[in-house]
Motif scaffolding. Structure first.
Motif, PDB file in Angstrom:
ATOM      1  N   ASN A   9      22.924 -10.329 -46.345  1.00  0.00           N
ATOM      2  CA  ASN A   9      22.419 -11.446 -45.545  1.00  0.00           C
ATOM      3  C   ASN A   9      21.569 -12.326 -46.443  1.00  0.00           C
ATOM      4  OD1 ASN A   9      21.191 -13.131 -43.698  1.00  0.00           O
ATOM      5  ND2 ASN A   9      19.908 -11.531 -42.777  1.00  0.00           N
ATOM      6  N   LYS A  11      20.239 -15.079 -45.625  1.00  0.00           N
ATOM      7  CA  LYS A  11      19.240 -15.824 -44.839  1.00  0.00           C
ATOM      8  C   LYS A  11      19.269 -17.312 -45.248  1.00  0.00           C
ATOM      9  CE  LYS A  11      16.557 -11.633 -44.702  1.00  0.00           C
ATOM     10  NZ  LYS A  11      15.311 -11.017 -44.321  1.00  0.00           N
ATOM     11  N   HIS A  93      19.551 -10.992 -35.230  1.00  0.00           N
ATOM     12  CA  HIS A  93      18.647 -10.574 -36.314  1.00  0.00           C
ATOM     13  C   HIS A  93      17.205 -10.789 -35.822  1.00  0.00           C
ATOM     14  CE1 HIS A  93      16.522 -10.527 -40.138  1.00  0.00           C
ATOM     15  NE2 HIS A  93      17.585  -9.937 -40.660  1.00  0.00           N
ATOM     16  N   GLU A 163      17.526  -2.258 -37.951  1.00  0.00           N
ATOM     17  CA  GLU A 163      16.627  -2.874 -38.920  1.00  0.00           C
ATOM     18  C   GLU A 163      15.195  -2.846 -38.389  1.00  0.00           C
ATOM     19  OE1 GLU A 163      18.950  -5.679 -41.704  1.00  0.00           O
ATOM     20  OE2 GLU A 163      18.209  -6.841 -40.014  1.00  0.00           O
ATOM     21  N   ALA A 167      10.226  -3.075 -41.975  1.00  0.00           N
ATOM     22  CA  ALA A 167      10.856  -2.711 -43.256  1.00  0.00           C
ATOM     23  C   ALA A 167      11.593  -3.891 -43.883  1.00  0.00           C
ATOM     24  CB  ALA A 167      11.832  -1.549 -43.041  1.00  0.00           C
ATOM     25  N   ILE A 168      11.733  -4.981 -43.138  1.00  0.00           N
ATOM     26  CA  ILE A 168      12.514  -6.122 -43.641  1.00  0.00           C
ATOM     27  C   ILE A 168      11.682  -6.946 -44.618  1.00  0.00           C
ATOM     28  CG2 ILE A 168      13.636  -8.288 -43.007  1.00  0.00           C
ATOM     29  CD1 ILE A 168      14.504  -6.991 -40.408  1.00  0.00           C
ATOM     30  N   GLY A 169      12.158  -7.003 -45.848  1.00  0.00           N
ATOM     31  CA  GLY A 169      11.519  -7.838 -46.859  1.00  0.00           C
ATOM     32  C   GLY A 169      10.152  -7.341 -47.308  1.00  0.00           C
ATOM     33  N   GLY A 207      19.285  -1.324 -42.212  1.00  0.00           N
ATOM     34  CA  GLY A 207      18.802  -2.501 -42.944  1.00  0.00           C
ATOM     35  C   GLY A 207      17.287  -2.514 -43.020  1.00  0.00           C
ATOM     36  N   GLY A 208      16.770  -2.921 -44.156  1.00  0.00           N
ATOM     37  CA  GLY A 208      15.324  -3.000 -44.353  1.00  0.00           C
ATOM     38  C   GLY A 208      14.974  -2.470 -45.720  1.00  0.00           C
ATOM     39  N   SER A 209      14.837  -3.423 -46.700  1.00  0.00           N
ATOM     40  CA  SER A 209      14.427  -3.064 -48.065  1.00  0.00           C
ATOM     41  C   SER A 209      15.366  -2.067 -48.742  1.00  0.00           C
ATOM     42  CB  SER A 209      12.982  -2.547 -48.074  1.00  0.00           C
ATOM     43  OG  SER A 209      12.092  -3.569 -47.662  1.00  0.00           O
ATOM     44  N   VAL A 210      16.671  -2.179 -48.456  1.00  0.00           N
ATOM     45  CA  VAL A 210      17.644  -1.382 -49.222  1.00  0.00           C
ATOM     46  C   VAL A 210      17.754  -1.990 -50.616  1.00  0.00           C
ATOM     47  CG1 VAL A 210      20.047  -0.640 -49.413  1.00  0.00           C
ATOM     48  CG2 VAL A 210      18.956  -0.744 -47.157  1.00  0.00           C
ATOM     49  N   LEU A 228      22.879  -3.294 -44.111  1.00  0.00           N
ATOM     50  CA  LEU A 228      22.697  -4.743 -44.054  1.00  0.00           C
ATOM     51  C   LEU A 228      21.541  -5.035 -45.012  1.00  0.00           C
ATOM     52  CD1 LEU A 228      23.332  -7.517 -42.932  1.00  0.00           C
ATOM     53  CD2 LEU A 228      21.953  -7.004 -40.932  1.00  0.00           C
ATOM     54  N   VAL A 229      21.836  -5.825 -46.030  1.00  0.00           N
ATOM     55  CA  VAL A 229      20.918  -5.990 -47.162  1.00  0.00           C
ATOM     56  C   VAL A 229      20.502  -7.451 -47.259  1.00  0.00           C
ATOM     57  CG1 VAL A 229      20.669  -5.697 -49.657  1.00  0.00           C
ATOM     58  CG2 VAL A 229      22.148  -4.130 -48.366  1.00  0.00           C
ATOM     59  N   GLY A 230      19.203  -7.700 -47.318  1.00  0.00           N
ATOM     60  CA  GLY A 230      18.708  -9.063 -47.463  1.00  0.00           C
ATOM     61  C   GLY A 230      18.511  -9.423 -48.922  1.00  0.00           C
ATOM     62  N   GLY A 231      17.285  -9.281 -49.392  1.00  0.00           N
ATOM     63  CA  GLY A 231      16.910  -9.728 -50.735  1.00  0.00           C
ATOM     64  C   GLY A 231      17.823  -9.228 -51.844  1.00  0.00           C
TER      65      GLY A 231
HETATM   66  C1  PEP Z   1      17.599  -8.309 -43.521  1.00  0.00           C
HETATM   67  O1  PEP Z   1      17.004  -9.354 -43.379  1.00  0.00           O
HETATM   68  O2  PEP Z   1      18.594  -8.100 -42.832  1.00  0.00           O
HETATM   69  C2  PEP Z   1      17.109  -7.347 -44.502  1.00  0.00           C
HETATM   70  C3  PEP Z   1      17.458  -6.121 -44.369  1.00  0.00           C
HETATM   71  O3  PEP Z   1      16.288  -7.833 -45.522  1.00  0.00           O
HETATM   72  P1  PEP Z   1      15.737  -7.022 -46.809  1.00  0.00           P
HETATM   73  O4  PEP Z   1      16.877  -6.180 -47.342  1.00  0.00           O
HETATM   74  O5  PEP Z   1      15.295  -8.070 -47.753  1.00  0.00           O
HETATM   75  O6  PEP Z   1      14.620  -6.143 -46.319  1.00  0.00           O
END
Ligand code: PEP
Length: 249
Positions: A9, A11, A93, A163, A167-169, A207-210, A228-231
């Motif tokens: 993701n 974003k 989200h 998520e 834990a997100i970001g 998802g969350g800081s993977v 689900l991976v953000g950064g």
């Molecule tokens: C997200 O926004 O879906 C997410 C999991 O972000 P991050 O991996 O950066 O924590």
């Protein structure tokens, strides 16, 4: 059982120059034993789909409107996403629930619209830190699942992403036991609603800081079918080892 899913993701990050990352990622994963998905911001979707053509990487969106067309300035319909070459859409989200006040009912209506267009609906649920500390995690995610997931969901068109908002970001990750508890709970909740066979095929993403460093441990947890991976999805050098960890899980 569907193939495991590594979803990125982006974003509100990425310009035309970022398409080079996608070309690199597609080149690194020309074929794959898992599904690999990148969800860039809307203006890049069409070019992103072209950039990964012929590779194992597919393109998803980060939201859609529940209506097919009409007077909804600034919104994008599921049909438009399909037309742009995307296969999937992230819905509900926590950033959309927070920034745009999206309710479970709205997320459900969007998921119905996405599924009707043949898109994979990736529905996000997750508790706040306050909920976690008050011992309400399972109540919160249970209510989100009940309210956000359409009645006629199947393993073919539905994915759930757990998520935790905290834990997100943030670089903070739940313990493996906490992830296992929530994923087991979600599987049971889906099973009660859709039956064990359908529920066992619906992929549950964490998802969350993977990151490359923690992905293998998370993928070894039962009922974790991907991430689900953000950064860490923004750079192919970070996302590729996560894909590799899921392939060998
Ligand atoms: C997200 O926004 O879906 C997410 C999991 O972000 P991050 O991996 O950066 O924590």
């Amino acid at each position: 059982m569907h193939r495991k899913l590594a979803a990125g993701n982006w974003k509100m990050n990425g310009l035309g120059a970022s398409l080079a990352e996608l070309e690199t990622l597609g080149g690194m994963h020309a074929t794959s034993g898992i599904e690999v998905l990148i969800c860039p911001p809307a203006p890049l979707l069409s070019r992103a789909a072209d950039a990964v053509a012929g590779s194992a990487v597919t393109i998803g969106a980060q939201d859609c409107h529940a209506a097919r067309s009409g007077a909804h300035t600034g919104d994008v319909s599921a049909e438009m996403l399909k037309d742009a070459g995307v296969t999937s859409v992230i819905l509900g989200h926590s950033e959309r629930r927070q920034d745009h006040g999206e309710t479970d009912a709205q997320v459900r209506a969007k998921a119905e619209a996405a599924i009707a267009e043949g898109l994979l609906a990736i529905i996000c649920v997750g508790e706040s830190l306050e909920d976690r500390e008050a011992g309400r995690t399972l109540d919160v995610v249970g209510a989100q699942i009940d309210g956000s997931v359409p009645d006629h969901g199947t393993a073919h068109d539905l994915v759930i992403a757990y998520e935790p908002i905290w834990a997100i970001g943030t670089g903070k990750v739940p313990t493996l036991e906490q992830i296992e508890e929530v994923h087991g709970f979600l599987r049971n909740r889906l099973s009660t609603r859709f039956g064990a066979e359908t529920a066992s095929g619906i992929r549950l993403l964490y998802g969350g800081s993977v990151k490359p460093g923690n992905a293998a441990d998370i993928f070894a947890v039962s009922n974790v079918d991907g991430a689900l991976v953000g950064g860490a999805s923004l750079k192919s050098a970070d996302f590729s080892p996560i894909i590799a960890a899921l392939e060998s899980a």
